[in-house]
Motif scaffolding. Structure first.
Motif, PDB file in Angstrom:
ATOM      1  N   THR A 247     -55.894-102.075  -4.202  1.00  0.00           N
ATOM      2  CA  THR A 247     -55.735-102.948  -3.031  1.00  0.00           C
ATOM      3  C   THR A 247     -54.361-102.730  -2.419  1.00  0.00           C
TER       4      THR A 247
ATOM      5  N   SER B 135     -66.082-116.436 -11.059  1.00  0.00           N
ATOM      6  CA  SER B 135     -66.009-114.990 -11.264  1.00  0.00           C
ATOM      7  C   SER B 135     -66.107-114.247  -9.929  1.00  0.00           C
ATOM      8  N   GLU B 136     -66.884-114.761  -8.995  1.00  0.00           N
ATOM      9  CA  GLU B 136     -67.020-114.114  -7.687  1.00  0.00           C
ATOM     10  C   GLU B 136     -65.736-114.229  -6.870  1.00  0.00           C
ATOM     11  N   LYS B 137     -65.007-115.324  -7.057  1.00  0.00           N
ATOM     12  CA  LYS B 137     -63.753-115.484  -6.330  1.00  0.00           C
ATOM     13  C   LYS B 137     -62.688-114.484  -6.789  1.00  0.00           C
ATOM     14  N   ARG B 138     -62.854-113.932  -7.995  1.00  0.00           N
ATOM     15  CA  ARG B 138     -61.902-112.934  -8.485  1.00  0.00           C
ATOM     16  C   ARG B 138     -62.323-111.512  -8.151  1.00  0.00           C
ATOM     17  N   ASP B 139     -63.490-111.351  -7.555  1.00  0.00           N
ATOM     18  CA  ASP B 139     -63.995-110.036  -7.184  1.00  0.00           C
ATOM     19  C   ASP B 139     -63.515-109.716  -5.760  1.00  0.00           C
ATOM     20  N   SER B 140     -62.517-108.849  -5.638  1.00  0.00           N
ATOM     21  CA  SER B 140     -61.926-108.560  -4.333  1.00  0.00           C
ATOM     22  C   SER B 140     -62.896-107.837  -3.401  1.00  0.00           C
ATOM     23  N   GLU B 141     -63.725-106.942  -3.950  1.00  0.00           N
ATOM     24  CA  GLU B 141     -64.674-106.223  -3.110  1.00  0.00           C
ATOM     25  C   GLU B 141     -65.717-107.173  -2.534  1.00  0.00           C
ATOM     26  N   LEU B 142     -66.172-108.135  -3.356  1.00  0.00           N
ATOM     27  CA  LEU B 142     -67.132-109.115  -2.878  1.00  0.00           C
ATOM     28  C   LEU B 142     -66.527-109.985  -1.785  1.00  0.00           C
TER      29      LEU B 142
END
Length: 680
Positions: free
Chosen positions: A324, A591-598
């Motif tokens: 990133t 867990s989704e909040k820590r996924d930068s691509e998502l």
């Protein structure tokens, strides 16, 4: 009980008020009857005579006022000298308005009555000697008049032959049918009306009336040189008296000075003459910078900056370990909270305030080093001198009211600080003219003499009058004059001084991590930091990760990159995006909040579904600062439209779109404006 006797100063004040009313009525009549018909010409001739009479009344009242002393008053008058000085200033401004009116009514004649009213005794004696010369002086005067007539005839012949004129001063149209021109514009004259208002056409094809006094025959450089040579030859052949030539030049230069001062009167001078604004108010400096272009807007500073070689980026780097943007720390990175403004004077009668706001930017004492951020203030009608700000924005509340800001700057200037300009946007009830005024400014220096940052605490800043480049100007000089007495009077006057209360604080760890992903220099609202960091991450993917080579400068197909900076200048669209994004992000799992691509993918989808179809919607009115009705229309158009997907919105028959432009979906990071700024 006998009526109270009026003093001489009060009598002069009443006479001045009466003259001012007559001047206002005369100017209104001239605006109504300005034209080219015969009946209107007769009306203007009558107005010229009334104007001369009023000028004589002003001169007579001024002489009467100068002779008054405090001993002439039948009763004690407080602050007599200041009241007398204020009355002299009023009469001077009325005289300047009459001079400007005389230019409009009869441009070919010099306005004003006799200039010998306040002539020194030596000049009067000289006139008496000249009168004694008898026939000789009359002959000389007749010869001078003949020379002047010949010059006037030559000038009139030149004007009749010429079709192209140049504007010698800027003119702003006052009513429908007038043509607004800037200094140096070339105009084609279509017709020359006898009242001095000529029908002209500019280079863009716009037509309208322009005063003759604002125009001059246009000549190219060769013609000007030939004219100068011919004039030199004629002057060398003529045998004029040196004394008479010196006298003519002095009269001409004095008239040019008066004419220049009259023509350069701006709206602020008019309001000051009316007594509608305090003496320390000025035209808004930061507002003028914002109107000059995009150089001081947030959309400009959000773009990546090229290095000195223009082969790489200066403030955007890729971190291969995290995949990133690489965080970058700036010399200045802090949070700033606007609390309130106290004892801010308000404009007087005849001026309606549309907006009270504070504009701020990074300043080194000489120039603005960042974008200019605006925060609108709220106030209570019972206490209009106190402005307040919202410390934090949540939900769908507008970010324009957010007093919680962030400041980033990488400048190494020892005088680095934050400049605050308190301003109002107003409209004149009589003319409908809009404008921006500065109610004062304050400066918060961020480093002391040894380079140590100032403590992060609440600061109470004194608001100064004038512009940031003027020193020692008070917003209201009367308060300063009261502070010259006892210690108690000084304390009371200090409490009435205009002040701005702000608080500096260090951002928390999460906010600091987001700020380090932003450009090195940027000022904005803290509630928009999350959206700005997501945009920077999408930008880094396109420029640093997905490009074939670093030397590839092709256009990038990305509606988000191409249009997202625009919404920083349209805060209502930014609020709409912020509201929808907050709902989407709150529905994500931890867990989704820590996924930068998502998160980046979701950010692009939300942007395309909500804001992108609105940017070029035909039903969305163009934004205009401090227009409540227009802001309400835009709010209904923005928040009443349910997200339905970018393609569905663009193809829908219910929502018309503007004509498609390839710039809406293509991003060029080598834009000329950005490249020019980096090389300068």
């Amino acid at each position: 009980m006998a009526p109270k006797r009026k003093g001489p100063l009060q009598t002069v004040q009443r006479n001045t008020d009466d003259i001012k009313k007559q001047v206002d009525n005369l100017m209104q009549e001239v605006r109504q009857f300005k034209g080219s018909t015969e009946s209107k010409a007769i009306t203007l001739a009558d107005a010229s005579e009334r104007c001369a009479q009023l000028q004589r009344s002003v001169e007579e009242t001024t002489r009467t006022l100068k002779k008054l002393t405090k001993a002439d008053e039948p009763a004690p008058v407080g602050n007599y000298d200041q009241r007398k000085l204020d009355e002299e200033n009023r009469l001077k401004m009325i005289q300047e308005r009459l001079q400007a009116l005389a230019l409009t009514i009869s441009p070919a004649e010099k306005p004003g009555p006799s200039q010998n009213a306040d002539m020194p005794s030596s000049s009067q004696a000289k006139e008496e000697v000249e009168d004694d010369t008898g026939a000789e002086s009359e002959e000389e005067d007749s010869e001078e008049e003949e020379d002047d007539d010949e010059d006037d005839d030559e000038e009139e012949d030149l004007e009749k032959q010429a079709e192209t004129f140049i504007a010698i001063s800027a003119f702003i149209g006052e009513q429908e049918g007038d043509l607004t021109v800037q200094k140096g514009d070339l105009l084609s004259i279509l017709s020359k009306n006898p009242d001095g208002w000529w029908l002209a056409q500019d280079s863009s094809g716009n037509k309208g009336s322009v005063p003759r006094t604002y125009l001059k025959v246009y000549q190219d450089e060769d013609e000007e040189e030939e004219a100068e040579d011919s004039e030199t030859e004629e002057e060398s052949e003529e045998e004029m008296d040196e004394v008479s030539k010196t006298k003519q030049r002095s009269q001409k230069s004095a008239w040019d000075i008066v004419r220049k001062e009259v023509l350069e009167m701006n709206a602020t001078d008019v309001l000051a003459a009316m007594g509608a604004i305090p003496p320390g108010f000025r035209p808004s400096t930061l507002s003028n910078l914002l109107n000059e272009g995009k150089t001081y807007r947030g959309s400009y500073y959000l773009q990546p900056e090229l290095s000195q070689s223009q082969l790489a980026f200066k403030d955007l780097f890729w971190d291969p370990d995290t995949g990133t943007v690489r965080p970058r720390t700036s010399r200045t990175s802090l949070s700033l909270i606007l609390w309130s403004c106290r004892m801010i004077p308000t404009p007087g009668v005849g001026v309606q305030v549309l907006s009270r706001h504070v504009r701020l930017g990074v300043f080194d004492g000489a120039k603005i080093l960042s974008n200019i951020h605006t925060v609108r203030a709220s106030y209570n009608s019972k206490n209009p001198k106190t402005w307040t700000f919202s410390p934090r924005m949540v939900g769908i509340l507008p970010s324009l009211m957010d007093g919680d800001c962030f400041v980033r700057s990488d400048s190494q200037s020892p005088d680095l600080g934050i400049l605050f300009e308190l301003g109002v946007t107003y409209i004149r009830n009589s003319t409908g003219e809009r404008g921006d005024l500065s109610c004062g400014w304050a400066f918060l220096k961020l480093f002391d003499a040894s380079g140590v940052p100032v403590p992060h605490r609440t600061h109470e800043l004194v608001v100064h009058g004038g512009t940031p480049y003027e020193k020692g100007v008070d917003v209201d000089p009367s308060i300063t004059r009261r502070a010259t007495g006892s210690m108690l009077q000084q304390m009371m006057a200090s409490r009435k001084q205009p002040k701005l209360i702000v608080k500096l604080k260090s951002p928390n760890a999460k906010t600091r991590a987001n700020l380090n992903l932003l450009p090195d220099t940027l000022v904005g609202s803290r509630c928009s930091v999350r959206l700005l960091t997501l945009y920077r991450q999408v930008l880094a993917d396109a420029l640093l990760r997905d490009r074939l080579t670093m030397q590839n400068a092709d256009l990038i197909c990305s509606p988000v990159l191409a249009t997202f900076p625009q919404i920083l200048d349209q805060t209502d669209l930014l609020d709409a995006l912020r509201s929808v994004w907050a709902e989407k992000e709150s529905a994500l799992k931890r867990s989704e909040k820590r996924d930068s691509e998502l998160l980046k993918t979701l950010f692009v989808e939300v942007y395309l579904d909500t804001v992108f179809p609105l940017l070029h919607s035909a039903s969305l009115p163009s934004s205009r600062w401090a227009d409540d009705e227009l802001e309400s229309q835009r709010a209904r158009a923005i928040f009443d439209r349910a997200p339905q997907g970018a393609l569905a919105a663009l193809l829908s028959a219910d929502h018309a779109q503007e004509a498609f432009d390839i710039a809406q979906v293509t991003y060029d990071f080598l834009s000329p404006t950005r490249a020019a700024a980096t090389t300068s």
